[in-house]
Enzyme design. Structure first.
Site, short mmCIF file in Angstrom:
data_model
loop_
_atom_site.label_atom_id
_atom_site.label_comp_id
_atom_site.label_asym_id
_atom_site.label_seq_id
_atom_site.Cartn_x
_atom_site.Cartn_y
_atom_site.Cartn_z
N ASN A 7 10.73 13.09 3.43
CA ASN A 7 10.49 11.65 3.49
C ASN A 7 10.89 11.05 2.13
O ASN A 7 10.06 10.93 1.24
CB ASN A 7 9.01 11.42 3.80
CG ASN A 7 8.68 9.95 4.02
OD1 ASN A 7 9.51 9.08 3.76
ND2 ASN A 7 7.47 9.68 4.48
N ARG A 68 13.14 11.47 7.47
CA ARG A 68 12.84 10.07 7.74
C ARG A 68 14.00 9.23 7.20
O ARG A 68 14.38 9.37 6.03
CB ARG A 68 11.55 9.67 7.05
CG ARG A 68 11.28 8.20 7.21
CD ARG A 68 10.09 7.79 6.42
NE ARG A 68 9.81 6.38 6.63
CZ ARG A 68 9.33 5.59 5.70
NH1 ARG A 68 9.07 6.07 4.50
NH2 ARG A 68 9.09 4.34 5.95
N HIS A 157 8.88 0.45 10.18
CA HIS A 157 7.59 1.09 10.49
C HIS A 157 7.57 1.68 11.90
O HIS A 157 6.50 1.98 12.44
CB HIS A 157 6.41 0.09 10.37
CG HIS A 157 6.00 -0.18 8.96
ND1 HIS A 157 5.48 -1.39 8.57
CD2 HIS A 157 6.01 0.59 7.85
CE1 HIS A 157 5.19 -1.35 7.28
NE2 HIS A 157 5.52 -0.16 6.82
N GLY A 187 -0.16 -1.37 5.13
CA GLY A 187 -0.28 -0.54 3.91
C GLY A 187 0.24 -1.39 2.77
O GLY A 187 0.06 -2.61 2.77
N ASN A 188 0.91 -0.78 1.81
CA ASN A 188 1.59 -1.60 0.79
C ASN A 188 2.66 -2.45 1.45
O ASN A 188 2.80 -3.62 1.17
CB ASN A 188 2.21 -0.71 -0.28
CG ASN A 188 1.18 -0.30 -1.30
OD1 ASN A 188 0.36 -1.13 -1.72
ND2 ASN A 188 1.19 0.96 -1.68
N ARG A 218 5.21 -7.99 -1.63
CA ARG A 218 6.26 -8.80 -0.98
C ARG A 218 5.65 -10.06 -0.39
O ARG A 218 4.54 -10.03 0.15
CB ARG A 218 6.93 -8.02 0.15
CG ARG A 218 7.71 -6.83 -0.33
CD ARG A 218 8.47 -6.19 0.84
NE ARG A 218 8.78 -4.80 0.55
CZ ARG A 218 8.54 -3.79 1.36
NH1 ARG A 218 8.01 -3.99 2.56
NH2 ARG A 218 8.83 -2.57 1.00
N MET A 259 -5.99 -2.96 -2.43
CA MET A 259 -6.98 -3.61 -1.57
C MET A 259 -8.41 -3.25 -1.95
O MET A 259 -9.33 -4.05 -1.79
CB MET A 259 -6.68 -3.26 -0.10
CG MET A 259 -7.55 -3.95 0.91
SD MET A 259 -7.65 -5.77 0.73
CE MET A 259 -6.00 -6.28 1.21
N ARG A 260 -8.61 -2.03 -2.48
CA ARG A 260 -9.98 -1.66 -2.87
C ARG A 260 -10.49 -2.60 -3.96
O ARG A 260 -11.63 -3.06 -3.92
CB ARG A 260 -10.02 -0.21 -3.39
CG ARG A 260 -10.03 0.81 -2.27
CD ARG A 260 -9.67 2.16 -2.76
NE ARG A 260 -8.27 2.20 -3.15
CZ ARG A 260 -7.50 3.27 -3.05
NH1 ARG A 260 -8.00 4.40 -2.62
NH2 ARG A 260 -6.24 3.25 -3.41
N GLY A 306 -2.71 2.37 5.33
CA GLY A 306 -3.78 2.56 4.34
C GLY A 306 -4.85 1.48 4.38
O GLY A 306 -6.04 1.77 4.33
N GLY A 308 -5.17 -0.92 6.97
CA GLY A 308 -5.64 -1.01 8.36
C GLY A 308 -6.67 0.06 8.68
O GLY A 308 -7.64 -0.18 9.40
N ASN A 310 -8.58 1.78 6.39
CA ASN A 310 -9.70 1.93 5.45
C ASN A 310 -10.43 0.66 5.06
O ASN A 310 -11.56 0.74 4.58
CB ASN A 310 -9.18 2.58 4.16
CG ASN A 310 -8.68 3.98 4.39
OD1 ASN A 310 -9.43 4.84 4.83
ND2 ASN A 310 -7.40 4.21 4.15
N GLU A 360 2.89 9.78 9.43
CA GLU A 360 4.32 9.72 9.71
C GLU A 360 4.97 11.10 9.70
O GLU A 360 5.87 11.37 10.49
CB GLU A 360 5.02 8.79 8.70
CG GLU A 360 4.70 7.33 9.00
CD GLU A 360 5.23 6.36 7.95
OE1 GLU A 360 5.16 6.67 6.76
OE2 GLU A 360 5.70 5.28 8.35
#
Ligand code: ADP
Length: 381
Positions: A7, A68, A157, A187-188, A218, A259-260, A306, A308, A310, A360
């Protein structure tokens, strides 16, 4: 079948060796690791040789290799056996994914040199979206805007979304080809996909991964004139690229893309963190409502990625916007520990609300085994 999954990202290469046995539940990860392309100042091909030697030392020679590939353009609508022509085509798509496709093509060449007898598969992030109809992929600009640029929506994705669909269908006890769902991979990078009869019919990322949702760094959707105005004000194309891809999104709104930290700051009343969460979840909710229409009423809203998987707060704030279309959360179940698939919707919710872990590498290994090891066609059985 022992599958080496590669990947390659913009700055690093992740690898896993997995055993994919027909009939077994799940797969065993035999070895995994990650190298930065710049480790020890090595160039990419030297880094790749080092990784392949390391894999051979830890897990022996694999039976097959799965890569990937971020961009498959218009020509690749399914996992594909790697040949010299495929490598050439992946390289030719580099202008659409300049940080990723060259790394994938290099990986394929390095594997062919290191293990010439081992079959390789290319698994594309774009191919799940090849079913999107013209009225959803076409932008309203002249088709011949520029001879070198095929302007249209591709979507990304897809590997994660396809896997989330298979897992959701399993969980809901419905045939994958009957699934109507809205799948949010957050995620990011973040995107949301409308899935009707098991196929993608629309997705928020466009010609590049910049369109759509507010992401880690972004901007997602914005008036295209912003780009023109910035350039007319003296910014170069590279500067605007850097601004919109690396300095925007949650990072621009909250000062961090993590996000944390944003959840913590919002809980403490930090107005920038609260605004960042409101902007990002409002944008996502607008897409979910639109895509519920596109799929003719969704059986399920699926969170993965990540954030979605957590972020209790992010899911709660997103679904809070969706009351008018009858999607409701069970706040207690939203707090369940992040293990396996969870059903976090209220009983009265019009659609089930699921959290589905994204893996993935597992999806790539399954696709590779299905393509290259006929006997192991897991999802046909
Ligand atoms: P990428 O798109 O780079 O693969 P991931 O899917 O790993 O990204 O998602 C990274 C995001 O997930 C980050 O914003 C991170 O803060 C968030 N995240 C990871 N774990 C948690 C958690 N326990 N609570 C809230 N957010 C989390």
């Amino acid at each position: 079948m022992r599958v080496l999954v590669l990947n390659p990202g913009s700055s690093s290469l992740k690898y896993q060796v997995r055993e994919t046995n027909a009939g077994l539940v799940g797969q065993a990860v035999i070895a995994s690791g990650q190298v930065e392309w710049t480790d020890h100042g090595r160039d990419r091909l030297t880094a790749l040789s080092a990784v392949l030697r390391e894999v051979a030392g830890r897990a022996g020679q694999p039976d097959a290799i799965g890569h990937r590939v971020v961009h498959g353009g218009r020509q690749f609508d399914a996992p594909t056996v790697v040949t010299p022509d495929v490598i050439k085509a992946v390289r030719a798509l580099s202008p659409l994914a300049p940080l990723h496709n060259p790394a994938s093509a290099d990986s394929m060449e390095a594997c062919a040199r290191h293990w010439p007898g081992i079959a390789q598969a290319a698994v594309f992030d774009t191919s799940f979206h090849s079913s999107i109809p013209d009225f959803a992929f076409r932008y309203a600009v002249p088709e011949d805007a520029h001879p070198d640029v095929a302007v249209r929506r591709y979507g990304f994705h897809g590997i994660s979304v396809a896997q989330a669909c298979r897992d959701s269908a399993d969980f809901l006890d419905c045939k994958p080809e009957n699934l109507a769902a809205v799948v949010a991979h957050i995620g990011n990078g973040a995107s949301v996909t409308a899935v009707k009869q098991g196929r993608s019919v629309d997705t928020s990322m466009g010609m590049t991964p910049l369109e759509g949702l507010v992401m880690g760094t972004r901007s997602g959707d914005l008036d295209p004139s912003v780009v023109l105005l910035l350039e007319r004000a003296g910014a170069s194309a590279d500067e605007v690229d850097d601004l919109l891809n690396h300095r925007s999104g949650l990072k621009a709104l909250a000062g961090t893309q993590d996000m944390r930290q944003i959840e913590k700051a919002a809980a403490g009343g930090d107005p920038n963190a609260v605004l960042a969460l409101r902007v990002a979840t409002y944008r996502l909710a607008k897409y979910i409502a639109a895509y519920s229409m596109a799929v003719g009423g969704a059986d399920a809203l699926v969170f993965t990625g990540g954030i979605g998987e957590n972020s209790v707060t992010f899911r709660s704030w997103t679904v809070a916007w969706l009351g008018p279309i009858g999607i409701e959360l069970h706040e207690g179940r939203n707090h369940l520990p992040p293990e396996g698939i969870r059903d976090i919707g209220a009983k009265s919710s019009r659609a089930r609300v699921l959290v589905v872990p994204s893996d993935e590498e597992r999806a790539i290994a399954e696709s590779t085994a299905a393509l290259l090891g006929g006997a192991e066609r897991k999802w046909d059985t």
